[in-house]
Design an enzyme around this catalytic site. Structure first.
Site, PDB file in Angstrom:
ATOM      1  N   ARG A  78     -46.217 -26.241  49.659  1.00 16.69           N
ATOM      2  CA  ARG A  78     -45.840 -27.354  50.286  1.00 16.69           C
ATOM      3  C   ARG A  78     -45.666 -28.599  49.486  1.00 16.69           C
ATOM      4  NH1 ARG A  78     -46.989 -31.952  49.944  1.00 16.69           N
ATOM      5  NH2 ARG A  78     -49.148 -31.985  49.559  1.00 16.69           N
ATOM      6  N   ASP A  79     -46.157 -28.848  48.409  1.00 18.51           N
ATOM      7  CA  ASP A  79     -45.847 -30.053  47.454  1.00 18.51           C
ATOM      8  C   ASP A  79     -44.452 -29.656  47.096  1.00 18.51           C
ATOM      9  OD1 ASP A  79     -45.622 -30.828  45.032  1.00 18.51           O
ATOM     10  OD2 ASP A  79     -47.161 -29.664  44.386  1.00 18.51           O
ATOM     11  N   LEU A  80     -44.329 -28.524  46.611  1.00 22.62           N
ATOM     12  CA  LEU A  80     -43.064 -28.013  45.840  1.00 22.62           C
ATOM     13  C   LEU A  80     -41.997 -28.250  46.840  1.00 22.62           C
ATOM     14  CD1 LEU A  80     -42.175 -26.508  43.335  1.00 22.62           C
ATOM     15  CD2 LEU A  80     -42.224 -24.211  44.480  1.00 22.62           C
TER      16      LEU A  80
END
Lengths: 122, 480
Positions: A78-80
């Site tokens: 998600r963060d990536l």
């Protein structure tokens, strides 16, 4: 409305809703998380603002208590996916211009499809 | 700083006016000039709000641009991509999820037989692409009267609060089981009366077996009729042949003429299958309406796996859009003059646009519509009738709600990732399950081979809709 004219029945309903929003309507611009509700998946309305960027102190986001990524409180994908596009991302992500243009091809809506983003093995 | 971007929509111009078809709401709005200028100002990407107002402002000194922008944001034609921080709002309530069950039935399609007196080369039921073995399979060749009655009972039992239900007769060649069909119609009428509901009938046939008695029956019982016919003699006879290879045109013509003469209480429609060899849409339309007398003509490309000789390829679809567009222009001319035009592909799409349909599923199959196979198995629709893989129950045991739920969950538009960026998804929703099954081996895939065609055609219909909204809005009231 003075500048838009509702043409079909749905537009008339949109106009009525805008004129008198239902009491439980979510405020515009609300921050939403990746996964909401259960099936069928709901697409959050409004802008999708990534959670847990570097300005926010949110332990368990970038590294877990052991310094690894196995126990993160949010999925690393998600963060990536969110940060490399919308925000500053300090590390290497797949090069979508030349080598892996289709990296996110199966991820039309990050809120729902983030599982489809895979690692790249050159 | 507040950054603005375009929302998700398809812009189109009609009658000199700019319109937006908003996605996913499916609302159609007409723009005034300042609103159109603001939308254009965002065409290049994200723009800070004050820059946008500063750029567009001088061109409209008298307009209240901030108000215009607010309105565009309210309908999601413009969205904020970054906003200044503000106090955390109260948590939003969980989004409303429409319960998918119980879903009342509106239509049961009865495959009264899987036999046919024709042998059309492209038939999905018999040709190389068939799903069910109708020759040696488990399903009987003809539906019994008992099964037909049970199908009607199932329809009424599962119809919930629906006041009107539809019984649709299909085949094979429907009229090969005329005895059962003629007995189940009065039965369904009795049932409807007993339950305080209304029932409507329709029937699809190749018309080669129609007799005077049958026509009388259809007219007397107000049964809508759709005739499968591909056009003038040479086109009809190319694929729609008897088992001995003989063309069916001459057999069908006098019967259809008699049907059209006698049966006037319902519009009689023609349904044309377009192939690589039969694709002269305008010519076919002329023949079927002006020379034979059909009130409505609907066209659909043949359902086939790729590579068959009769399959439409990319250029075939392009030609089809061109010809559909020419016929749609004709439709528009007629509609502007308040006259009827029988190109039903347009009228059906106009109705959906008018109502603002935004579909999670491409059609009613497995939702409000089921197909019943000759043996009594209930399937998604008539095209899957008899297939174990697509079975949703039986007329004896009713609808298997677990199977139905599983089907609906798997086929929801949200699972068709490829569709998420397409502006035509509120109307298309991935397209026909049977087409997908034939193409890709699974009903869950979106029909990516005809995306361009769907978008092209939807754009044509939106423009027809916009022209009518501007120049003859009275015409659109028929879709209210």
């Amino acid at each position: 409305m003075r500048h838009l004219r509702a043409i079909n029945q749905k537009a008339a309903r949109v106009e009525r809703t805008v004129a008198a929003p239902p009491p439980d309507a979510a405020p515009a611009g609300d921050v939403v998380a990746l996964q909401q509700g259960s099936a069928p998946p709901q697409q959050p309305e409004g802008p999708h603002i990534p959670l847990g960027c570097s300005l926010v102190f949110q332990p368990g986001w970038e590294a877990d208590r052991n310094g690894g990524t196995a126990g993160l409180c949010q999925p690393v994908e998600r963060d990536l996916f969110d940060c490399h596009r919308g925000c500053f991302w300090p590390a290497h992500v797949p090069d979508q211009l030349n080598h892996t243009p289709d990296w996110t091809g199966k991820c039309a809506a990050a809120q729902k499809d983030w599982r489809n983003i895979d690692l790249i093995f050159p | 700083m507040s950054l603005l971007a375009q929302g998700e929509f398809h812009p189109f111009t009609a009658a000199g006016r700019r319109f937006l078809y908003l996605v996913p709401s499916a609302a159609v709005f007409a723009l005034d000039e300042p609103a159109a200028a603001l939308i254009d100002g965002l065409a290049g990407g994200r723009v800070p709000r004050r820059d946008l107002l500063a750029e567009v402002g001088p061109r409209f000194p008298d307009a209240d641009l901030a108000q215009t922008l607010d309105e565009l944001e309210q309908v999601h034609a413009v969205r904020t991509v970054a906003a200044p921080p503000r106090p955390t709002p109260a948590p939003a309530p969980a989004p409303a999820i429409i319960p998918l069950t119980p879903f009342p039935l509106t239509t049961a399609v009865l495959n009264v037989t899987n036999q046919c007196n024709l042998s059309c080369s492209y038939c999905y039921e018999y040709s190389e692409d068939k799903i069910v073995d109708t020759t040696n399979g488990a399903q009987p060749k003809f539906m019994s009267e008992e099964t037909a009655r049970k199908s009607v009972d199932l329809l009424f039992n599962e119809s919930g609060g629906n006041r009107v239900v539809h019984v649709s007769f299909f085949g094979g060649e429907t009229l090969m089981n005329y005895p059962v069909l003629s007995r189940v119609v009065p039965y369904a009428r009795e049932q409807a009366e007993a339950r305080g509901k209304q029932v409507e009938f329709n029937l699809t046939t190749n018309a080669t077996l129609l007799t005077g008695e049958m026509i009388e029956f259809l007219a007397e019982h107000d049964i809508s009729v759709t005739v499968s016919i591909d056009g003038p003699r040479e086109m009809q006879n190319r694929f729609r042949v008897f088992h001995d290879g003989r063309g069916s045109y001459d057999e069908l013509l006098p019967r259809v003429r008699e049907l059209l003469r006698r049966h006037t209480s319902r519009p009689i429609g023609a349904r044309v299958t377009l192939t690589s060899q039969v694709s002269d849409v305008v010519g076919i339309y002329r023949h079927l309406t002006e020379e034979i007398g059909f009130q409505e003509v609907g066209f659909a490309p043949v359902t086939t796996s790729p590579g068959r000789a009769y399959a439409l390829d990319g250029s075939g679809f392009d030609r089809m859009v061109e010809q559909f567009t020419a016929l749609a222009d004709e439709f528009l001319e007629a509609a502007l003059a308040g006259k009827h035009h029988g190109f039903s592909n347009v009228s059906e799409t106009l109705e959906e646009i008018h109502k603002g349909a935004s579909k999670a599923y491409p059609c009613g199959a497995g939702l409000g519509l089921v197909g019943v196979a000759t043996g009594g198995d209930v399937a998604l629709c008539h095209r899957f009738a008899g297939s174990d893989e697509h079975k949703l129950g039986t007329v004896d045991d009713g609808i298997d709600r677990n199977a139905q739920n599983a089907f609906l969950e798997r086929h929801h538009l949200a699972n068709k990732t490829d569709c998420h960026t397409c502006w035509a998804r509120p109307l298309c929703s991935g397209g026909c399950y049977h087409e997908a099954h034939t193409r890709y081996g699974t009903s869950a895939r979106p029909n990516l081979h005809y995306c361009e065609w769907i978008r092209g055609w939807t754009d044509v219909c939106l423009r027809v809709y916009g022209e009518l909204a501007e120049r003859n809005p009275r015409y659109l009231r028929r879709f209210d």
